[in-house]
Design a protein around this motif. Structure first.
Motif, PDB file in Angstrom:
ATOM      1  N   MET A  86      17.908  48.593 -83.292  1.00  0.00           N
ATOM      2  CA  MET A  86      18.682  48.125 -82.168  1.00  0.00           C
ATOM      3  C   MET A  86      18.131  46.770 -81.739  1.00  0.00           C
ATOM      4  N   LYS A  87      18.999  45.811 -81.529  1.00  0.00           N
ATOM      5  CA  LYS A  87      18.577  44.481 -81.083  1.00  0.00           C
ATOM      6  C   LYS A  87      18.978  44.287 -79.629  1.00  0.00           C
ATOM      7  N   LEU A  88      17.989  44.291 -78.755  1.00  0.00           N
ATOM      8  CA  LEU A  88      18.242  44.060 -77.337  1.00  0.00           C
ATOM      9  C   LEU A  88      18.326  42.565 -77.078  1.00  0.00           C
ATOM     10  N   ARG A  89      19.101  42.190 -76.096  1.00  0.00           N
ATOM     11  CA  ARG A  89      19.253  40.773 -75.737  1.00  0.00           C
ATOM     12  C   ARG A  89      17.922  40.194 -75.272  1.00  0.00           C
ATOM     13  N   LEU A  90      17.135  40.977 -74.550  1.00  0.00           N
ATOM     14  CA  LEU A  90      15.847  40.531 -74.051  1.00  0.00           C
ATOM     15  C   LEU A  90      14.809  40.768 -75.132  1.00  0.00           C
ATOM     16  N   GLY A  91      14.159  39.713 -75.593  1.00  0.00           N
ATOM     17  CA  GLY A  91      13.188  39.815 -76.677  1.00  0.00           C
ATOM     18  C   GLY A  91      11.811  40.215 -76.188  1.00  0.00           C
ATOM     19  N   PRO A  92      10.792  39.928 -77.007  1.00  0.00           N
ATOM     20  CA  PRO A  92       9.416  40.262 -76.632  1.00  0.00           C
ATOM     21  C   PRO A  92       9.008  39.558 -75.345  1.00  0.00           C
ATOM     22  N   LEU A  93       8.039  40.130 -74.672  1.00  0.00           N
ATOM     23  CA  LEU A  93       7.594  39.601 -73.385  1.00  0.00           C
ATOM     24  C   LEU A  93       6.686  38.394 -73.562  1.00  0.00           C
ATOM     25  N   PRO A  94       6.975  37.290 -72.844  1.00  0.00           N
ATOM     26  CA  PRO A  94       6.097  36.118 -72.907  1.00  0.00           C
ATOM     27  C   PRO A  94       4.947  36.255 -71.923  1.00  0.00           C
ATOM     28  N   ASP A  95       3.925  35.448 -72.114  1.00  0.00           N
ATOM     29  CA  ASP A  95       2.830  35.373 -71.146  1.00  0.00           C
ATOM     30  C   ASP A  95       3.191  34.299 -70.131  1.00  0.00           C
ATOM     31  N   GLY A  96       2.708  34.450 -68.904  1.00  0.00           N
ATOM     32  CA  GLY A  96       2.984  33.409 -67.910  1.00  0.00           C
ATOM     33  C   GLY A  96       2.557  33.825 -66.527  1.00  0.00           C
ATOM     34  N   GLY A  97       2.537  32.854 -65.619  1.00  0.00           N
ATOM     35  CA  GLY A  97       2.170  33.109 -64.233  1.00  0.00           C
ATOM     36  C   GLY A  97       3.293  33.811 -63.495  1.00  0.00           C
ATOM     37  N   THR A  98       2.967  34.403 -62.364  1.00  0.00           N
ATOM     38  CA  THR A  98       3.960  35.142 -61.599  1.00  0.00           C
ATOM     39  C   THR A  98       3.865  34.841 -60.114  1.00  0.00           C
ATOM     40  N   VAL A  99       4.957  35.115 -59.418  1.00  0.00           N
ATOM     41  CA  VAL A  99       5.031  35.058 -57.955  1.00  0.00           C
ATOM     42  C   VAL A  99       5.687  36.352 -57.522  1.00  0.00           C
ATOM     43  N   LYS A 100       5.141  37.013 -56.521  1.00  0.00           N
ATOM     44  CA  LYS A 100       5.691  38.288 -56.076  1.00  0.00           C
ATOM     45  C   LYS A 100       6.922  38.064 -55.198  1.00  0.00           C
ATOM     46  N   LEU A 101       7.986  38.830 -55.489  1.00  0.00           N
ATOM     47  CA  LEU A 101       9.229  38.782 -54.727  1.00  0.00           C
ATOM     48  C   LEU A 101       9.701  40.220 -54.556  1.00  0.00           C
ATOM     49  N   THR A 102      10.026  40.615 -53.347  1.00  0.00           N
ATOM     50  CA  THR A 102      10.482  41.970 -53.079  1.00  0.00           C
ATOM     51  C   THR A 102      12.011  41.984 -53.009  1.00  0.00           C
ATOM     52  N   VAL A 103      12.646  42.904 -53.731  1.00  0.00           N
ATOM     53  CA  VAL A 103      14.104  43.042 -53.723  1.00  0.00           C
ATOM     54  C   VAL A 103      14.475  44.499 -53.507  1.00  0.00           C
ATOM     55  N   THR A 104      15.698  44.719 -53.047  1.00  0.00           N
ATOM     56  CA  THR A 104      16.225  46.066 -52.870  1.00  0.00           C
ATOM     57  C   THR A 104      17.349  46.266 -53.878  1.00  0.00           C
ATOM     58  N   LEU A 105      17.291  47.360 -54.625  1.00  0.00           N
ATOM     59  CA  LEU A 105      18.279  47.665 -55.656  1.00  0.00           C
ATOM     60  C   LEU A 105      19.001  48.958 -55.322  1.00  0.00           C
ATOM     61  N   SER A 106      20.216  49.073 -55.812  1.00  0.00           N
ATOM     62  CA  SER A 106      20.920  50.347 -55.671  1.00  0.00           C
ATOM     63  C   SER A 106      20.263  51.368 -56.610  1.00  0.00           C
ATOM     64  N   THR A 107      20.433  52.635 -56.294  1.00  0.00           N
ATOM     65  CA  THR A 107      19.865  53.691 -57.127  1.00  0.00           C
ATOM     66  C   THR A 107      20.418  53.644 -58.557  1.00  0.00           C
ATOM     67  N   PRO A 108      21.740  53.460 -58.747  1.00  0.00           N
ATOM     68  CA  PRO A 108      22.255  53.385 -60.117  1.00  0.00           C
ATOM     69  C   PRO A 108      21.706  52.185 -60.900  1.00  0.00           C
ATOM     70  N   LEU A 109      21.538  51.041 -60.237  1.00  0.00           N
ATOM     71  CA  LEU A 109      20.990  49.877 -60.929  1.00  0.00           C
ATOM     72  C   LEU A 109      19.551  50.130 -61.338  1.00  0.00           C
ATOM     73  N   LYS A 110      18.767  50.736 -60.468  1.00  0.00           N
ATOM     74  CA  LYS A 110      17.365  51.057 -60.805  1.00  0.00           C
ATOM     75  C   LYS A 110      17.313  51.999 -61.998  1.00  0.00           C
ATOM     76  N   ALA A 111      18.212  52.967 -62.046  1.00  0.00           N
ATOM     77  CA  ALA A 111      18.244  53.893 -63.175  1.00  0.00           C
ATOM     78  C   ALA A 111      18.578  53.150 -64.472  1.00  0.00           C
ATOM     79  N   GLN A 112      19.517  52.206 -64.410  1.00  0.00           N
ATOM     80  CA  GLN A 112      19.867  51.422 -65.595  1.00  0.00           C
ATOM     81  C   GLN A 112      18.693  50.553 -66.044  1.00  0.00           C
ATOM     82  N   LEU A 113      18.001  49.955 -65.101  1.00  0.00           N
ATOM     83  CA  LEU A 113      16.838  49.139 -65.446  1.00  0.00           C
ATOM     84  C   LEU A 113      15.734  49.983 -66.076  1.00  0.00           C
TER      85      LEU A 113
END
Length: 71
Positions: free
Chosen positions: A1-28
């Motif tokens: 299976m070929k997913l659109r999102l490839g291997p994970l890159p390395d990099g810096g991050t910034v924390k951001l808080t978001v609210t998701l619907s329950t169905p979207l969280k399940a899909q993620l």
């Protein structure tokens, strides 16, 4: 299976808080499971969301056009 999102890159991050619907969280969570199985590296949804947003923005032609006009 070929997913659109490839291997994970390395990099810096910034924390951001978001609210998701329950169905979207399940899909993620399901996508994270498939990604883990495809690439052999355990990953959770919170790791994938920034990469998904990056891919989305990179493919949005109107956004890219607007960004170029601001330069």
């Amino acid at each position: 299976m070929k997913l659109r999102l490839g291997p994970l890159p390395d990099g810096g991050t910034v924390k951001l808080t978001v609210t998701l619907s329950t169905p979207l969280k399940a899909q993620l969570d399901r996508y994270a499971e498939l990604h883990s199985a495809s690439f052999g590296t355990p990953v959770d949804a919170s790791t994938l969301v920034p990469l998904m947003l990056t891919a989305f923005l990179a493919r949005d032609r109107a956004f890219q056009r607007a960004a170029r006009q601001k330069e």
